[in-house]
Motif scaffolding. Structure first.
Motif, PDB file in Angstrom:
ATOM      1  N   ASP A 115       0.793  -1.220   0.000  1.00 42.46           N
ATOM      2  CA  ASP A 115       0.000   0.000   0.000  1.00 42.46           C
ATOM      3  C   ASP A 115       0.831   1.278   0.000  1.00 42.46           C
ATOM      4  O   ASP A 115       0.315   2.366  -0.245  1.00 42.46           O
ATOM      5  CB  ASP A 115      -0.930   0.011   1.227  1.00 42.46           C
ATOM      6  N   TYR A 116       2.099   1.160   0.311  1.00 42.55           N
ATOM      7  CA  TYR A 116       2.999   2.307   0.315  1.00 42.55           C
ATOM      8  C   TYR A 116       2.520   3.411   1.247  1.00 42.55           C
ATOM      9  O   TYR A 116       2.535   4.585   0.911  1.00 42.55           O
ATOM     10  CB  TYR A 116       3.185   2.850  -1.117  1.00 42.55           C
ATOM     11  N   TRP A 117       2.117   3.038   2.418  1.00 44.91           N
ATOM     12  CA  TRP A 117       1.761   4.016   3.441  1.00 44.91           C
ATOM     13  C   TRP A 117       3.025   4.437   4.178  1.00 44.91           C
ATOM     14  O   TRP A 117       3.927   3.632   4.392  1.00 44.91           O
ATOM     15  CB  TRP A 117       0.777   3.416   4.443  1.00 44.91           C
ATOM     16  N   PRO A 118       3.115   5.700   4.614  1.00 45.73           N
ATOM     17  CA  PRO A 118       4.292   6.120   5.382  1.00 45.73           C
ATOM     18  C   PRO A 118       4.338   5.422   6.734  1.00 45.73           C
ATOM     19  O   PRO A 118       3.325   5.165   7.355  1.00 45.73           O
ATOM     20  CB  PRO A 118       4.078   7.625   5.543  1.00 45.73           C
ATOM     21  N   SER A 119       5.528   5.097   7.182  1.00 45.28           N
ATOM     22  CA  SER A 119       5.660   4.357   8.431  1.00 45.28           C
ATOM     23  C   SER A 119       7.026   4.599   9.060  1.00 45.28           C
ATOM     24  O   SER A 119       8.008   4.853   8.383  1.00 45.28           O
ATOM     25  CB  SER A 119       5.487   2.863   8.162  1.00 45.28           C
ATOM     26  N   THR A 120       7.101   4.537  10.371  1.00 47.03           N
ATOM     27  CA  THR A 120       8.394   4.597  11.053  1.00 47.03           C
ATOM     28  C   THR A 120       8.958   3.207  11.265  1.00 47.03           C
ATOM     29  O   THR A 120      10.071   3.068  11.736  1.00 47.03           O
ATOM     30  CB  THR A 120       8.241   5.241  12.442  1.00 47.03           C
ATOM     31  N   GLY A 121       8.207   2.162  10.967  1.00 49.91           N
ATOM     32  CA  GLY A 121       8.608   0.837  11.375  1.00 49.91           C
ATOM     33  C   GLY A 121       8.388   0.689  12.865  1.00 49.91           C
ATOM     34  O   GLY A 121       7.897   1.592  13.538  1.00 49.91           O
ATOM     35  N   ALA A 122       8.759  -0.453  13.418  1.00 47.54           N
ATOM     36  CA  ALA A 122       8.531  -0.693  14.838  1.00 47.54           C
ATOM     37  C   ALA A 122       9.611  -0.010  15.671  1.00 47.54           C
ATOM     38  O   ALA A 122      10.769   0.089  15.265  1.00 47.54           O
ATOM     39  CB  ALA A 122       8.528  -2.183  15.117  1.00 47.54           C
ATOM     40  N   VAL A 123       9.244   0.460  16.854  1.00 42.86           N
ATOM     41  CA  VAL A 123      10.221   0.984  17.798  1.00 42.86           C
ATOM     42  C   VAL A 123      11.075  -0.171  18.320  1.00 42.86           C
ATOM     43  O   VAL A 123      12.291  -0.057  18.425  1.00 42.86           O
ATOM     44  CB  VAL A 123       9.511   1.701  18.968  1.00 42.86           C
ATOM     45  N   ILE A 124      10.431  -1.306  18.641  1.00 39.34           N
ATOM     46  CA  ILE A 124      11.144  -2.505  19.106  1.00 39.34           C
ATOM     47  C   ILE A 124      10.755  -3.687  18.227  1.00 39.34           C
ATOM     48  O   ILE A 124       9.566  -3.933  18.009  1.00 39.34           O
ATOM     49  CB  ILE A 124      10.803  -2.846  20.571  1.00 39.34           C
ATOM     50  N   SER A 125      11.742  -4.425  17.747  1.00 36.47           N
ATOM     51  CA  SER A 125      11.491  -5.647  16.971  1.00 36.47           C
ATOM     52  C   SER A 125      12.019  -6.842  17.748  1.00 36.47           C
ATOM     53  O   SER A 125      13.191  -6.869  18.148  1.00 36.47           O
ATOM     54  CB  SER A 125      12.193  -5.581  15.610  1.00 36.47           C
ATOM     55  N   VAL A 126      11.148  -7.837  17.958  1.00 35.63           N
ATOM     56  CA  VAL A 126      11.524  -9.057  18.678  1.00 35.63           C
ATOM     57  C   VAL A 126      11.722 -10.158  17.653  1.00 35.63           C
ATOM     58  O   VAL A 126      10.769 -10.580  16.990  1.00 35.63           O
ATOM     59  CB  VAL A 126      10.443  -9.459  19.701  1.00 35.63           C
ATOM     60  N   GLU A 127      12.951 -10.647  17.524  1.00 30.29           N
ATOM     61  CA  GLU A 127      13.240 -11.679  16.544  1.00 30.29           C
ATOM     62  C   GLU A 127      12.782 -13.052  17.022  1.00 30.29           C
ATOM     63  O   GLU A 127      12.502 -13.259  18.206  1.00 30.29           O
ATOM     64  CB  GLU A 127      14.737 -11.707  16.239  1.00 30.29           C
ATOM     65  N   GLY A 128      12.702 -14.007  16.078  1.00 31.40           N
ATOM     66  CA  GLY A 128      12.322 -15.366  16.422  1.00 31.40           C
ATOM     67  C   GLY A 128      13.288 -15.974  17.427  1.00 31.40           C
ATOM     68  O   GLY A 128      14.505 -15.845  17.280  1.00 31.40           O
ATOM     69  N   GLY A 129      12.737 -16.604  18.470  1.00 32.15           N
ATOM     70  CA  GLY A 129      13.575 -17.193  19.502  1.00 32.15           C
ATOM     71  C   GLY A 129      13.936 -16.232  20.620  1.00 32.15           C
ATOM     72  O   GLY A 129      14.515 -16.647  21.629  1.00 32.15           O
ATOM     73  N   ALA A 130      13.609 -14.940  20.471  1.00 31.20           N
ATOM     74  CA  ALA A 130      13.907 -13.952  21.515  1.00 31.20           C
ATOM     75  C   ALA A 130      12.699 -13.753  22.417  1.00 31.20           C
ATOM     76  O   ALA A 130      11.559 -14.061  22.046  1.00 31.20           O
ATOM     77  CB  ALA A 130      14.317 -12.629  20.877  1.00 31.20           C
ATOM     78  N   VAL A 142       0.740  -3.284  18.595  1.00 27.34           N
ATOM     79  CA  VAL A 142       1.569  -4.489  18.585  1.00 27.34           C
ATOM     80  C   VAL A 142       1.237  -5.297  17.342  1.00 27.34           C
ATOM     81  O   VAL A 142       0.075  -5.630  17.098  1.00 27.34           O
ATOM     82  CB  VAL A 142       1.325  -5.353  19.837  1.00 27.34           C
ATOM     83  N   SER A 143       2.264  -5.606  16.551  1.00 28.31           N
ATOM     84  CA  SER A 143       2.111  -6.485  15.392  1.00 28.31           C
ATOM     85  C   SER A 143       2.725  -7.827  15.754  1.00 28.31           C
ATOM     86  O   SER A 143       3.944  -7.917  15.933  1.00 28.31           O
ATOM     87  CB  SER A 143       2.799  -5.883  14.171  1.00 28.31           C
ATOM     88  N   ASN A 144       1.902  -8.853  15.874  1.00 28.81           N
ATOM     89  CA  ASN A 144       2.374 -10.125  16.405  1.00 28.81           C
ATOM     90  C   ASN A 144       2.254 -11.268  15.405  1.00 28.81           C
ATOM     91  O   ASN A 144       1.178 -11.554  14.893  1.00 28.81           O
ATOM     92  CB  ASN A 144       1.583 -10.495  17.669  1.00 28.81           C
ATOM     93  N   SER A 145       3.388 -11.938  15.160  1.00 29.46           N
ATOM     94  CA  SER A 145       3.398 -13.188  14.404  1.00 29.46           C
ATOM     95  C   SER A 145       3.962 -14.320  15.251  1.00 29.46           C
ATOM     96  O   SER A 145       4.154 -15.423  14.761  1.00 29.46           O
ATOM     97  CB  SER A 145       4.241 -13.039  13.134  1.00 29.46           C
ATOM     98  N   GLY A 146       4.239 -14.018  16.526  1.00 25.34           N
ATOM     99  CA  GLY A 146       4.785 -15.015  17.430  1.00 25.34           C
ATOM    100  C   GLY A 146       3.830 -15.307  18.560  1.00 25.34           C
ATOM    101  O   GLY A 146       2.679 -15.678  18.339  1.00 25.34           O
ATOM    102  N   VAL A 147       4.308 -15.129  19.802  1.00 31.39           N
ATOM    103  CA  VAL A 147       3.496 -15.349  21.000  1.00 31.39           C
ATOM    104  C   VAL A 147       3.446 -14.043  21.780  1.00 31.39           C
ATOM    105  O   VAL A 147       4.487 -13.541  22.233  1.00 31.39           O
ATOM    106  CB  VAL A 147       4.085 -16.466  21.886  1.00 31.39           C
ATOM    107  N   PHE A 148       2.255 -13.500  21.943  1.00 27.52           N
ATOM    108  CA  PHE A 148       2.061 -12.253  22.692  1.00 27.52           C
ATOM    109  C   PHE A 148       1.124 -12.534  23.850  1.00 27.52           C
ATOM    110  O   PHE A 148      -0.006 -12.978  23.659  1.00 27.52           O
ATOM    111  CB  PHE A 148       1.499 -11.164  21.774  1.00 27.52           C
ATOM    112  N   THR A 149       1.605 -12.261  25.076  1.00 21.44           N
ATOM    113  CA  THR A 149       0.809 -12.451  26.278  1.00 21.44           C
ATOM    114  C   THR A 149       0.641 -11.111  26.974  1.00 21.44           C
ATOM    115  O   THR A 149       1.638 -10.468  27.317  1.00 21.44           O
ATOM    116  CB  THR A 149       1.477 -13.454  27.236  1.00 21.44           C
ATOM    117  N   MET A 150      -0.605 -10.717  27.194  1.00 20.97           N
ATOM    118  CA  MET A 150      -0.895  -9.433  27.843  1.00 20.97           C
ATOM    119  C   MET A 150      -1.571  -9.695  29.180  1.00 20.97           C
ATOM    120  O   MET A 150      -2.692 -10.173  29.236  1.00 20.97           O
ATOM    121  CB  MET A 150      -1.798  -8.584  26.942  1.00 20.97           C
ATOM    122  N   VAL A 151      -0.840  -9.381  30.268  1.00 23.86           N
ATOM    123  CA  VAL A 151      -1.396  -9.571  31.604  1.00 23.86           C
ATOM    124  C   VAL A 151      -1.694  -8.240  32.289  1.00 23.86           C
ATOM    125  O   VAL A 151      -2.310  -8.208  33.362  1.00 23.86           O
ATOM    126  CB  VAL A 151      -0.446 -10.407  32.492  1.00 23.86           C
TER     127      VAL A 151
END
Length: 419
Positions: free
Chosen positions: A131-146, A187-196
């Motif tokens: 879509d070519y929308w403007p974005s800053t990207g994520a402030v924090i990126s969590v890699e696989g296994g982290a 939050v953009s999640n493709s892994g495991v996100f737990t919100m307590v």
């Protein structure tokens, strides 16, 4: 007398033995009770990681590393060789996204107990397909296994660049939100996100986007005041294999409220056993162009066994809008009440609706206050009761026929014929 004395002695020995056994039993049960109480306090006292992929790591003070700027923060993250607590001593503005690398286990918190220090993304405009929308990207990126935990800090995108996530979680990465706030981007999640606990708010693109590979569980906290949906739980197509993969969202507590595209948009698998989805609006201004499903817009599989969907508003389906390809089940203690729409104040059903309990009441609409059933199928308690009655009646009739036949047969054989 001797015999009686012996009997008395035996009884006394038995009493002593019984008291000893009783003391052993009390001691044993007492230890068990204290152990269970300790475990309960330990689990409920904070963010204790008891789920898959997360090291059991208790947040402390003595072993935390205090950082005051971006250089110290990045160095501490990259050099961590064990679960590490990093405490921010002031607000930090990042020049580029902070990456939590593979196999790192990081907790970010504030040194202050009265103030949440901020981790702020930079005004760096980039573009992404399709879509070519403007974005800053994520402030924090969590890699696989982290693994990343947030406790008592604010993660935010700059005011003018809030189109995408503040936190992005890759496949097999883990993110736990214990307390604090995420704003500007969700939050953009493709892994495991737990919100307590904590708050996700004021995110233009929505509070949480859970993709087809993501698992999101919410037991506490608040997702609120987002201009779009509170949560989008998606069913996506794998670009390589072509198969569709459903995101999984389970809600047992917390609140999703005051979002202006609706509470939850589900095309994956969504189970609700507790918590509240309330005071959301499905509006065109909130990117819900069809203005349907104030509480939940469902085109996937949605099962509700508890919790409450209330005081939501939409043009169609104030509480729940179930699309033609949606499967919605209501059972046990689920409550849908005090929602408002033009059609179907409580539920607008165009797909498959299975109702085995729950409450749908006190909703308002111009047409069909509680339930509007369009094309599709609906199974409810009355159908279930009728089915049971038919089954019982059939059994009774069958048994009567068999008993009657047996009785007639033996009566005929024992009948005396007079010449």
């Amino acid at each position: 007398m001797v015999g009686r004395d012996e009997d008395v002695g035996v009884c006394m020995r038995r009493n002593v033995k019984s008291k000893v056994n009783l003391r052993h039993i009390c001691r044993r049960w007492g230890l068990l009770f204290v152990s269970l109480l300790f475990v309960a306090i330990f689990v409920s006292s904070g963010c204790v990681s008891l789920f898959s992929g997360v090291s059991p790591f208790v947040l402390g003070v003595s072993d935390q590393i205090v950082v005051r700027n971006e250089v110290e923060l990045r160095s501490t993250v990259n050099n961590a060789v064990k679960p590490t607590i990093i405490a921010l001593d002031n607000d930090i503005t990042l020049t580029e996204p902070l990456v939590i690398p593979v196999d790192k286990d990081i907790t970010l918190k504030s040194t202050s107990t009265s103030k949440f220090f901020k981790l702020i993304g930079k005004d760096l405009e980039v573009y992404f397909a399709p879509d070519y929308w403007p974005s800053t990207g994520a402030v924090i990126s969590v890699e696989g296994g982290a693994v990343l935990r947030l406790e008592g800090i604010v993660v935010s995108n700059p005011e003018n660049y809030r189109w995408t996530a503040a936190v992005s979680v890759s496949v097999s990465g883990t993110f736990i939100l214990c307390s604090g706030e995420i704003s500007g981007g969700g939050v953009s999640n493709s892994g495991v996100f737990t919100m307590v606990g904590g708050t996700i708010s004021n995110c233009i693109g929505g509070g949480v986007g859970n993709s087809g590979y993501g698992t999101f569980s919410m037991s506490g906290g608040e997702i609120s005041n987002n201009p779009s949906f509170g949560v989008v739980n998606a069913n996506i197509r794998n670009g390589v294999t072509g198969e569709r993969v459903s995101g999984t969202f389970s809600m047992s507590g917390g609140e999703i409220r005051n979002n202006y595209g609706g509470g939850v948009s589900n095309s994956g698998v969504f189970s609700m056993s507790g918590g509240e989805i309330s005071n959301n609006q499905a509006t065109r201004e909130g990117w819900n162009y069809l203005e349907s499903g104030g509480g939940v817009s469902n085109s996937g599989v949605f099962s509700m066994s508890g919790g409450e969907i209330s005081n939501n508003q939409a043009t169609s389906g104030g509480g729940v809008y179930n699309w033609p390809d949606g499967n919605f089940s209501l059972s046990e203690k689920g409550v849908i009440s005090n929602n408002n729409a033009e059609v179907g104040g409580g539920v607008y059903n165009a797909g498959t609706f299975n109702r085995w309990g729950g409450v749908i009441s006190d909703n308002t609409a111009t047409q069909y206050s509680d339930i509007f059933h369009s094309d599709g199928s609906i199974t409810n308690d009355d159908d279930k009761t009728t089915g049971y009655m038919v089954f019982v009646v059939s059994i009774v009739v069958l048994v009567s026929v068999i008993v009657g036949g047996v009785f007639f047969y033996f009566k005929k054989r024992t009948k005396t014929v007079t010449p």
